[in-house]
Design a protein around this motif. Structure first.
Motif, PDB file in Angstrom:
ATOM      1  N   LEU A 270      -8.844  13.994  -0.153  1.00 33.22           N
ATOM      2  CA  LEU A 270      -9.270  12.971  -1.119  1.00 33.22           C
ATOM      3  C   LEU A 270     -10.763  13.065  -1.422  1.00 33.22           C
ATOM      4  O   LEU A 270     -11.182  12.972  -2.583  1.00 33.22           O
ATOM      5  N   ASP A 271     -11.581  13.216  -0.372  1.00 33.03           N
ATOM      6  CA  ASP A 271     -13.033  13.296  -0.583  1.00 33.03           C
ATOM      7  C   ASP A 271     -13.400  14.488  -1.446  1.00 33.03           C
ATOM      8  O   ASP A 271     -14.169  14.376  -2.404  1.00 33.03           O
ATOM      9  N   GLU A 272     -12.843  15.649  -1.090  1.00 32.39           N
ATOM     10  CA  GLU A 272     -13.184  16.873  -1.814  1.00 32.39           C
ATOM     11  C   GLU A 272     -12.757  16.807  -3.281  1.00 32.39           C
ATOM     12  O   GLU A 272     -13.387  17.402  -4.150  1.00 32.39           O
ATOM     13  N   LEU A 273     -11.690  16.052  -3.568  1.00 35.98           N
ATOM     14  CA  LEU A 273     -11.178  15.967  -4.933  1.00 35.98           C
ATOM     15  C   LEU A 273     -11.732  14.770  -5.699  1.00 35.98           C
ATOM     16  O   LEU A 273     -11.351  14.529  -6.851  1.00 35.98           O
ATOM     17  N   GLY A 274     -12.622  14.007  -5.064  1.00 39.42           N
ATOM     18  CA  GLY A 274     -13.286  12.898  -5.752  1.00 39.42           C
ATOM     19  C   GLY A 274     -12.492  11.619  -5.836  1.00 39.42           C
ATOM     20  O   GLY A 274     -12.833  10.714  -6.610  1.00 39.42           O
ATOM     21  N   PHE A 275     -11.408  11.483  -5.052  1.00 42.70           N
ATOM     22  CA  PHE A 275     -10.652  10.228  -5.011  1.00 42.70           C
ATOM     23  C   PHE A 275     -11.301   9.258  -4.029  1.00 42.70           C
ATOM     24  O   PHE A 275     -12.000   9.671  -3.095  1.00 42.70           O
ATOM     25  N   THR A 276     -11.076   7.983  -4.224  1.00 47.52           N
ATOM     26  CA  THR A 276     -11.528   6.975  -3.267  1.00 47.52           C
ATOM     27  C   THR A 276     -10.677   7.079  -2.019  1.00 47.52           C
ATOM     28  O   THR A 276      -9.442   7.051  -2.101  1.00 47.52           O
ATOM     29  N   ASN A 277     -11.328   7.190  -0.867  1.00 43.24           N
ATOM     30  CA  ASN A 277     -10.583   7.387   0.369  1.00 43.24           C
ATOM     31  C   ASN A 277      -9.852   6.115   0.783  1.00 43.24           C
ATOM     32  O   ASN A 277     -10.183   5.010   0.332  1.00 43.24           O
ATOM     33  N   ILE A 278      -8.867   6.287   1.643  1.00 40.04           N
ATOM     34  CA  ILE A 278      -8.077   5.153   2.132  1.00 40.04           C
ATOM     35  C   ILE A 278      -8.902   4.325   3.114  1.00 40.04           C
ATOM     36  O   ILE A 278      -9.575   4.862   3.999  1.00 40.04           O
ATOM     37  N   ASN A 279      -8.857   3.001   2.939  1.00 41.84           N
ATOM     38  CA  ASN A 279      -9.473   2.091   3.908  1.00 41.84           C
ATOM     39  C   ASN A 279      -8.410   1.723   4.941  1.00 41.84           C
ATOM     40  O   ASN A 279      -7.551   0.882   4.692  1.00 41.84           O
ATOM     41  N   TRP A 280      -8.473   2.364   6.094  1.00 42.86           N
ATOM     42  CA  TRP A 280      -7.430   2.182   7.114  1.00 42.86           C
ATOM     43  C   TRP A 280      -7.494   0.807   7.785  1.00 42.86           C
ATOM     44  O   TRP A 280      -6.584   0.429   8.515  1.00 42.86           O
ATOM     45  N   GLU A 281      -8.580   0.058   7.523  1.00 41.49           N
ATOM     46  CA  GLU A 281      -8.693  -1.293   8.080  1.00 41.49           C
ATOM     47  C   GLU A 281      -8.039  -2.328   7.168  1.00 41.49           C
ATOM     48  O   GLU A 281      -8.061  -3.520   7.459  1.00 41.49           O
ATOM     49  N   ASN A 282      -7.484  -1.872   6.045  1.00 39.12           N
ATOM     50  CA  ASN A 282      -6.944  -2.794   5.051  1.00 39.12           C
ATOM     51  C   ASN A 282      -5.448  -3.053   5.234  1.00 39.12           C
ATOM     52  O   ASN A 282      -4.806  -3.607   4.352  1.00 39.12           O
ATOM     53  N   GLY A 283      -4.893  -2.617   6.366  1.00 37.01           N
ATOM     54  CA  GLY A 283      -3.476  -2.872   6.633  1.00 37.01           C
ATOM     55  C   GLY A 283      -3.203  -4.361   6.796  1.00 37.01           C
ATOM     56  O   GLY A 283      -4.064  -5.121   7.240  1.00 37.01           O
ATOM     57  N   ILE A 284      -2.012  -4.779   6.402  1.00 36.76           N
ATOM     58  CA  ILE A 284      -1.656  -6.199   6.494  1.00 36.76           C
ATOM     59  C   ILE A 284      -1.511  -6.605   7.953  1.00 36.76           C
ATOM     60  O   ILE A 284      -0.780  -5.976   8.722  1.00 36.76           O
ATOM     61  N   GLN A 285      -2.218  -7.670   8.342  1.00 35.53           N
ATOM     62  CA  GLN A 285      -2.067  -8.249   9.673  1.00 35.53           C
ATOM     63  C   GLN A 285      -1.061  -9.395   9.554  1.00 35.53           C
ATOM     64  O   GLN A 285      -1.342 -10.405   8.923  1.00 35.53           O
ATOM     65  N   PHE A 286       0.102  -9.217  10.117  1.00 29.81           N
ATOM     66  CA  PHE A 286       1.148 -10.216   9.932  1.00 29.81           C
ATOM     67  C   PHE A 286       1.892 -10.475  11.235  1.00 29.81           C
ATOM     68  O   PHE A 286       1.827  -9.691  12.174  1.00 29.81           O
ATOM     69  N   GLU A 287       2.577 -11.586  11.252  1.00 28.34           N
ATOM     70  CA  GLU A 287       3.495 -11.922  12.340  1.00 28.34           C
ATOM     71  C   GLU A 287       4.884 -12.097  11.727  1.00 28.34           C
ATOM     72  O   GLU A 287       5.018 -12.510  10.568  1.00 28.34           O
ATOM     73  N   THR A 288       5.899 -11.795  12.507  1.00 31.22           N
ATOM     74  CA  THR A 288       7.282 -11.952  12.046  1.00 31.22           C
ATOM     75  C   THR A 288       7.826 -13.285  12.528  1.00 31.22           C
ATOM     76  O   THR A 288       7.693 -13.629  13.706  1.00 31.22           O
ATOM     77  N   VAL A 289       8.426 -14.037  11.615  1.00 29.46           N
ATOM     78  CA  VAL A 289       9.051 -15.301  11.981  1.00 29.46           C
ATOM     79  C   VAL A 289      10.519 -15.247  11.561  1.00 29.46           C
ATOM     80  O   VAL A 289      10.851 -14.701  10.509  1.00 29.46           O
ATOM     81  N   LYS A 290      11.389 -15.762  12.407  1.00 33.53           N
ATOM     82  CA  LYS A 290      12.823 -15.804  12.112  1.00 33.53           C
ATOM     83  C   LYS A 290      13.126 -17.042  11.269  1.00 33.53           C
ATOM     84  O   LYS A 290      12.875 -18.173  11.713  1.00 33.53           O
ATOM     85  N   VAL A 291      13.652 -16.837  10.083  1.00 30.68           N
ATOM     86  CA  VAL A 291      13.928 -17.949   9.164  1.00 30.68           C
ATOM     87  C   VAL A 291      15.414 -18.264   9.202  1.00 30.68           C
ATOM     88  O   VAL A 291      16.239 -17.417   8.859  1.00 30.68           O
ATOM     89  N   PRO A 292      15.793 -19.483   9.617  1.00 26.95           N
ATOM     90  CA  PRO A 292      17.218 -19.851   9.673  1.00 26.95           C
ATOM     91  C   PRO A 292      17.831 -19.916   8.280  1.00 26.95           C
ATOM     92  O   PRO A 292      17.130 -20.028   7.272  1.00 26.95           O
TER      93      PRO A 292
END
Length: 540
Positions: A272-294
């Protein structure tokens, strides 16, 4: 003679449409996927305007088959010919098609590829984690780019859906629920696990990742029969011998181009860097919890209880096709860590499932919202809200959901203001920094439910300085209990983070707010906790 001519013309017309269907709806090895996909596609088209929102077609670039190779710069040619750690020995297969797709995504479709990269950021860390847990090549994280551009909402013309573009039959085969209520092919997390299982099965079947990818696109039966009939040993040999097969048995152009497209995307992503694309921000992953919905849970009210707009909730949970969860089934929902306490409180309430006694209703000729509402004793506004419909127009043959009783909005808002005013007039406690309902309830030995009921609270959110009434649970005067509690000093505990911990779990363990934990330790919502880390917790 005229009748015969009409019959011949009719048969020719039928054949023409049959040919169009074959191009847009690929058939898996048992022929079921295309049929089920067509049924689901028609349902989406019909139900979509009544109860669905956010459905998107695939990006046109995904179906493009570039004919001419772009003129590459010397830097781009160097990237195309480099290995750069790619796991598949891709440089042995620098086919013309790879070069065409490489040039297409770095030039003509560059803006589209940039959009895909941004769209993938919330999911890439999770996909790579699941691949690692299953000892699968990390390059397979590129597959959703080739399938959907990492779009969880995407539907193909053939009825495939989600990031991984599962057809309904294959999705169900690998544990995904696909029906009027829920389409788990759109669940980025559950569908990722299903896709990894499927890819693992395909790799064990063919012993080669390129053939596994081709089978993912065309079906294992199609690839297996083609290999057997041509005597080919690998994917590239198979494409060379494709002309030897009968027209029906040949690989479609889409399948022949599928692996080269995947290779090109992998090469671009690694550079990505060599080709001039914006690199991935690996800290941008979704922080979530799973809840069981009845079953029968009012999802709109759940979102409100968590302080979220429906659009925010639905973005995290694209697999829900309705604003009510399916009856008689527990379904996963994904929520930010900060709202888990509010979600748990809401789901414990009996008011969280006002629509458990649903009815799926097929609209008849002459029906209107008013007539249906009058027939079932449900306000028109509630009918429209539950079915996510704004227009007054409804069409015969479409389906809507009739709630069993009540309105989510009225249930959500009712019974709080009068109780809250009464509680404030006899308040005996003022909320302090770091307080939560859990910590206050524990301190005075009452339940959270009692505390909320006594103060007319629906949400668990508290404001510093807010007045609360704390009922006397031990036959002592409330004032004396409060005065004694006010004299208790906060003590600092240095907590050692364990495997599986997160801020919400630690906050719940000690009865404090997540925001307080973050403030005490100078953390934010993107901070990562690792086993062995020590954090400060102030307890009383």
């Amino acid at each position: 003679m005229l009748k015969s001519f009409r019959l011949i013309a009719l048969l020719a017309l039928f054949a023409l449409f049959a040919g169009c269907t074959a191009k847009t709806a690929p058939v898996n090895e048992d022929g079921l996927d295309a049929k089920v996909g067509a049924v689901l596609e028609s349902e989406v088209a019909a139900d979509g305007e009544v109860a669905e929102s956010g459905i998107e077609p695939l990006d046109p670039e995904l179906e493009a088959a570039p004919q001419d190779a772009e003129q590459l710069t010397p830097e781009e040619e160097e990237v195309l010919l480099s290995s750069n750690g790619i796991l598949f020995n891709l440089d042995e297969h620098e086919t013309k098609e790879v070069q065409q797709y490489f040039g297409f995504f770095t030039h003509k479709a560059r803006k589209t590829f940039d959009r895909w990269l941004k769209r993938s950021e919330p999911f890439l860390p999770y996909v790579r984690q699941v691949l690692s847990e299953n000892n699968m090549p990390q390059d397979l994280a590129m597959l959703p780019f080739a399938e959907s551009g990492y779009n969880a909402w995407a539907y193909s013309r053939a009825g495939a859906a989600g990031m991984w573009q599962f057809m309904p039959f294959t999705g169900r085969k690998f544990g995904l629920r696909v029906d009027w209520w829920v389409d788990e092919r759109r669940d980025p997390y559950k569908s990722t696990k299903a896709a990894v299982k499927y890819l693992n099965v395909l790799h064990e079947m063919f012993g080669d990742w390129y053939l596994a990818l081709a089978a993912y696109n065309a079906g294992e039966g199609k690839i297996g029969r083609a290999l057997k009939k041509t005597g080919s040993k690998d994917f590239f040999d198979l494409t060379k011998n494709n002309h030897k097969l009968s027209r029906r048995a040949r690989l479609r152009t889409e399948t022949k181009n599928y692996v080269p497209k995947f290779i090109a995307i992998s090469k671009i992503f690694k550079n990505l860097d060599e080709l001039g694309f914006t690199n991935i921000n690996w800290e941008n992953g979704i922080q979530f919890e799973t809840v069981k919905v009845p079953g029968g849970t009012d999802l709109l009210a759940l979102a409100k209880a968590c302080g979220m707009k429906w659009s925010e909730f639905h973005k995290l949970n694209p697999h829900f096709r309705r604003q009510v969860s399916p009856p008689n089934a527990v379904i996963n929902a994904y929520l930010p860590e900060r709202v888990m306490a509010d979600a748990a409180d809401y789901l414990e309430s009996p008011n969280s499932r006002p629509f458990a006694g649903y009815k799926r209703y097929k609209i008849r000729n002459g029906d209107s919202w008013y007539r249906i509402a009058r027939r079932y004793g449900v306000p028109v506004a509630v009918l429209k809200s539950v079915n996510n419909h704004k227009s007054n127009l409804i069409r015969p043959g479409h389906y809507i959901m009739i709630p069993g009783k009540g309105s989510s909005k009225s249930l959500y808002a009712s019974g709080t203001s009068k109780t809250r005013r009464t509680a404030q007039s006899r308040a005996n406690y003022r909320v302090r920094k770091g307080d939560t309902l859990w910590s206050i309830a524990s301190r005075y030995q009452v339940s959270v439910k009692t505390l909320k009921r006594s103060n007319g609270l629906y949400s668990s959110r508290l404001r510093i300085g807010q007045k609360l009434f704390i009922p006397d649970n031990n036959a002592r005067s409330s004032a004396r209990s409060v005065a004694k509690a006010e004299n208790v000093k906060q003590q600092m505990v240095k907590y050692r983070v364990r495997r599986g911990d997160n801020l919400w779990k630690i906050a719940r363990r000690f009865g404090v707010k997540v925001s307080a934990l973050m403030e005490w330790n100078r953390l934010n919502s993107k901070s990562i906790l690792r086993p062995g880390d020590r954090i400060k917790v102030y307890v009383q």
